[in-house]
Design a protein around this motif. Sequence first.
Motif, PDB file in Angstrom:
ATOM      1  N   ILE A  44       0.856  -1.200   0.000  1.00 48.45           N
ATOM      2  CA  ILE A  44       0.000   0.000   0.000  1.00 48.45           C
ATOM      3  C   ILE A  44       0.888   1.244   0.000  1.00 48.45           C
ATOM      4  CG2 ILE A  44      -2.162   0.932   0.912  1.00 48.45           C
ATOM      5  CD1 ILE A  44      -2.293  -1.355   2.866  1.00 48.45           C
ATOM      6  N   SER A  45       1.851   1.281  -0.896  1.00 46.76           N
ATOM      7  CA  SER A  45       2.938   2.243  -0.758  1.00 46.76           C
ATOM      8  C   SER A  45       3.166   3.071  -2.016  1.00 46.76           C
ATOM      9  CB  SER A  45       4.234   1.500  -0.425  1.00 46.76           C
ATOM     10  OG  SER A  45       4.559   0.611  -1.478  1.00 46.76           O
ATOM     11  N   ALA A  46       3.936   4.132  -1.828  1.00 46.44           N
ATOM     12  CA  ALA A  46       4.277   5.033  -2.933  1.00 46.44           C
ATOM     13  C   ALA A  46       5.497   4.554  -3.705  1.00 46.44           C
ATOM     14  CB  ALA A  46       4.527   6.432  -2.395  1.00 46.44           C
ATOM     15  N   ILE A  47       6.230   3.610  -3.133  1.00 48.22           N
ATOM     16  CA  ILE A  47       7.456   3.106  -3.765  1.00 48.22           C
ATOM     17  C   ILE A  47       7.385   1.593  -3.878  1.00 48.22           C
ATOM     18  CG2 ILE A  47       9.970   2.912  -3.547  1.00 48.22           C
ATOM     19  CD1 ILE A  47       9.928   5.506  -1.927  1.00 48.22           C
ATOM     20  N   VAL A  48       7.711   1.075  -5.061  1.00 47.05           N
ATOM     21  CA  VAL A  48       7.724  -0.364  -5.306  1.00 47.05           C
ATOM     22  C   VAL A  48       9.134  -0.772  -5.707  1.00 47.05           C
ATOM     23  CG1 VAL A  48       6.818  -2.237  -6.730  1.00 47.05           C
ATOM     24  CG2 VAL A  48       5.302  -0.394  -5.997  1.00 47.05           C
ATOM     25  N   THR A  49       9.620  -1.855  -5.128  1.00 42.09           N
ATOM     26  CA  THR A  49      10.955  -2.340  -5.465  1.00 42.09           C
ATOM     27  C   THR A  49      10.866  -3.672  -6.200  1.00 42.09           C
ATOM     28  OG1 THR A  49      11.218  -3.547  -3.387  1.00 42.09           O
ATOM     29  CG2 THR A  49      11.908  -1.240  -3.413  1.00 42.09           C
ATOM     30  N   SER A  50      11.901  -3.959  -6.955  1.00 44.82           N
ATOM     31  CA  SER A  50      12.018  -5.235  -7.666  1.00 44.82           C
ATOM     32  C   SER A  50      13.497  -5.495  -7.900  1.00 44.82           C
ATOM     33  CB  SER A  50      11.269  -5.170  -9.003  1.00 44.82           C
ATOM     34  OG  SER A  50      11.988  -4.390  -9.932  1.00 44.82           O
ATOM     35  N   PRO A  51      13.853  -6.693  -8.340  1.00 44.82           N
ATOM     36  CA  PRO A  51      15.272  -6.959  -8.647  1.00 44.82           C
ATOM     37  C   PRO A  51      15.833  -6.021  -9.705  1.00 44.82           C
ATOM     38  CG  PRO A  51      14.049  -9.010  -8.490  1.00 44.82           C
ATOM     39  CD  PRO A  51      13.026  -7.912  -8.448  1.00 44.82           C
ATOM     40  N   GLU A  52      14.932  -5.403 -10.502  1.00 45.52           N
ATOM     41  CA  GLU A  52      15.384  -4.511 -11.572  1.00 45.52           C
ATOM     42  C   GLU A  52      15.569  -3.069 -11.108  1.00 45.52           C
ATOM     43  OE1 GLU A  52      12.786  -6.760 -12.096  1.00 45.52           O
ATOM     44  OE2 GLU A  52      14.336  -8.105 -12.911  1.00 45.52           O
ATOM     45  N   GLY A  53      14.983  -2.726  -9.959  1.00 48.23           N
ATOM     46  CA  GLY A  53      15.152  -1.358  -9.489  1.00 48.23           C
ATOM     47  C   GLY A  53      13.969  -0.875  -8.672  1.00 48.23           C
ATOM     48  N   VAL A  54      13.858   0.449  -8.565  1.00 46.40           N
ATOM     49  CA  VAL A  54      12.824   1.101  -7.755  1.00 46.40           C
ATOM     50  C   VAL A  54      11.865   1.838  -8.672  1.00 46.40           C
ATOM     51  CG1 VAL A  54      12.371   2.842  -5.993  1.00 46.40           C
ATOM     52  CG2 VAL A  54      14.362   1.345  -5.780  1.00 46.40           C
ATOM     53  N   TYR A  55      10.562   1.681  -8.400  1.00 44.87           N
ATOM     54  CA  TYR A  55       9.522   2.333  -9.199  1.00 44.87           C
ATOM     55  C   TYR A  55       8.736   3.285  -8.320  1.00 44.87           C
ATOM     56  CZ  TYR A  55       5.154   2.865 -11.803  1.00 44.87           C
ATOM     57  OH  TYR A  55       4.058   3.371 -12.436  1.00 44.87           O
ATOM     58  N   LYS A  56       8.630   4.541  -8.756  1.00 39.65           N
ATOM     59  CA  LYS A  56       7.854   5.540  -8.028  1.00 39.65           C
ATOM     60  C   LYS A  56       6.421   5.525  -8.545  1.00 39.65           C
ATOM     61  CE  LYS A  56      11.901   8.557  -7.543  1.00 39.65           C
ATOM     62  NZ  LYS A  56      12.485   9.865  -7.925  1.00 39.65           N
ATOM     63  N   GLN A  57       5.478   5.228  -7.662  1.00 35.70           N
ATOM     64  CA  GLN A  57       4.081   5.204  -8.058  1.00 35.70           C
ATOM     65  C   GLN A  57       3.524   6.637  -8.178  1.00 35.70           C
ATOM     66  OE1 GLN A  57       1.742   1.922  -7.765  1.00 35.70           O
ATOM     67  NE2 GLN A  57       2.342   1.378  -5.681  1.00 35.70           N
ATOM     68  N   THR A  58       2.312   6.744  -8.734  1.00 37.85           N
ATOM     69  CA  THR A  58       1.717   8.067  -8.913  1.00 37.85           C
ATOM     70  C   THR A  58       1.586   8.802  -7.580  1.00 37.85           C
ATOM     71  OG1 THR A  58      -0.498   7.077  -8.754  1.00 37.85           O
ATOM     72  CG2 THR A  58       0.428   7.369 -10.965  1.00 37.85           C
ATOM     73  N   SER A  59       1.285   8.084  -6.509  1.00 41.98           N
ATOM     74  CA  SER A  59       1.120   8.711  -5.201  1.00 41.98           C
ATOM     75  C   SER A  59       2.425   9.304  -4.673  1.00 41.98           C
ATOM     76  CB  SER A  59       0.560   7.708  -4.200  1.00 41.98           C
ATOM     77  OG  SER A  59       1.401   6.566  -4.106  1.00 41.98           O
ATOM     78  N   TYR A  60       3.546   8.758  -5.102  1.00 41.16           N
ATOM     79  CA  TYR A  60       4.846   9.279  -4.682  1.00 41.16           C
ATOM     80  C   TYR A  60       4.996  10.752  -5.051  1.00 41.16           C
ATOM     81  CZ  TYR A  60       9.843  10.275  -4.740  1.00 41.16           C
ATOM     82  OH  TYR A  60      11.071  10.863  -4.546  1.00 41.16           O
ATOM     83  N   HIS A  61       4.603  11.079  -6.253  1.00 37.75           N
ATOM     84  CA  HIS A  61       4.794  12.442  -6.740  1.00 37.75           C
ATOM     85  C   HIS A  61       3.919  13.429  -5.970  1.00 37.75           C
ATOM     86  CE1 HIS A  61       7.284  10.878  -9.964  1.00 37.75           C
ATOM     87  NE2 HIS A  61       6.356   9.960 -10.168  1.00 37.75           N
TER      88      HIS A  61
END
Length: 288
Positions: free
Chosen positions: A213-230
Motif C-alpha cells: 500500500i505504498s508510494a514506492i515499489v521495489t524489484s530486482p530490476e530497481g525502484v519504481y515511483k508510483q503516482t502517489s509518490y509524486h
Amino acid sequence: MGTGTLEDALAWLEYCNSDADTYYANLRRNNGHADPYRVKYWGLGNEVWGPWQVGQQTAADYAKKAYQWGKSLKMLDPTIKLIGCGETGHAEWDHTVLNILAGIVDYHSIHIYIISAGSHDINASGPAAAEKALEITCSLIDLARITTGADKDVKVCFDEWGVWDPERAPGEKGAEERYDLSDALAVAAWMNVFVRKAAIVGMANVAQSVNVISAIVTSPEGVYKQTSYHVLFLFSKFMRGTSLDLGVIAPRYTGPTSPAWIANSTRRLTSTHRLSSPKMGRRSAWHS
C-alpha cells in the motif's frame, strides 16, 4: 501490548531513553550506543480492537490496561509522548477509550483506508470520510475533557491512511497496490484534509513506505515511483507554513460515495474550507 508485558515495555523505554546506571541502559552502552536514543513517541498498542490481533480486547479493558501502562511509562520518562489506540475516529471504541485515556495520552490514533470501487468519483470523494472522522474525534476529545476534567491537549495521530482496495490488492497476498492517476488525486485530497484539519492532526503517517500500500515499489530490476509518490513529494516540498481557514462556496458533488454516509454528512454544508485543491477531473467543483 498484545503478547508483551508491562515489564517488557519499561525495559525497552529504559534501553532507548535512560541515561542512568541501570541494567538496560548499560546494555545499550555495551551494544555500542553510549548516549540515549531519546525515542519520543510510544504507541500503546495497535488496532487492539481487531479480531486479527493477538491480544484483542474490548474498548473498556484496553483503556484500563493502557492507562496503567501509560502511567508507568511516564513515571520512567516524563518527556515521552504517548499514543492511544483508536479505531476510525467515529466508532464507539474511540468514545470509550478517550473517556479513560484523555488525561494521560498525547495522541489518539485512528486508521482509515478508502477504496476506489472502479470509480474515480468514489475514489476522489473518499477522503471526506476522514475529514468527518477528524471532526467527530475532535468532539469526542472535547467531550472527554469536559466529562473527566482532563486538562490536556490531545491531538490525532492518523498513522494509517490512504487508498487500499482489498479486491484489487488483497491483504493475504501482500496488499501490493498499483496506483493510477485517480489514486494520486485521491491521495492529494487526503493531504488537503490534513492541511485543513491541521489544528487537530498532530501527525499523519504513511504506514507502509515500500511495496505494501505504498508510494514506492521495489524489484530486482530497481525502484519504481508510483503516482502517489509524486503527490507526497510535491506536498512535502511546497506545502509549508501556516494553514489558512478559507471559506469557498461551490457546487456540491451529489454522486455515489464510499462509505455511503459521506453524502449524508455533507448535505447541510453550504461552504468548504480549502487552501489548495487538486483538479478532480470532470467534476472539478467538488464539494467536501
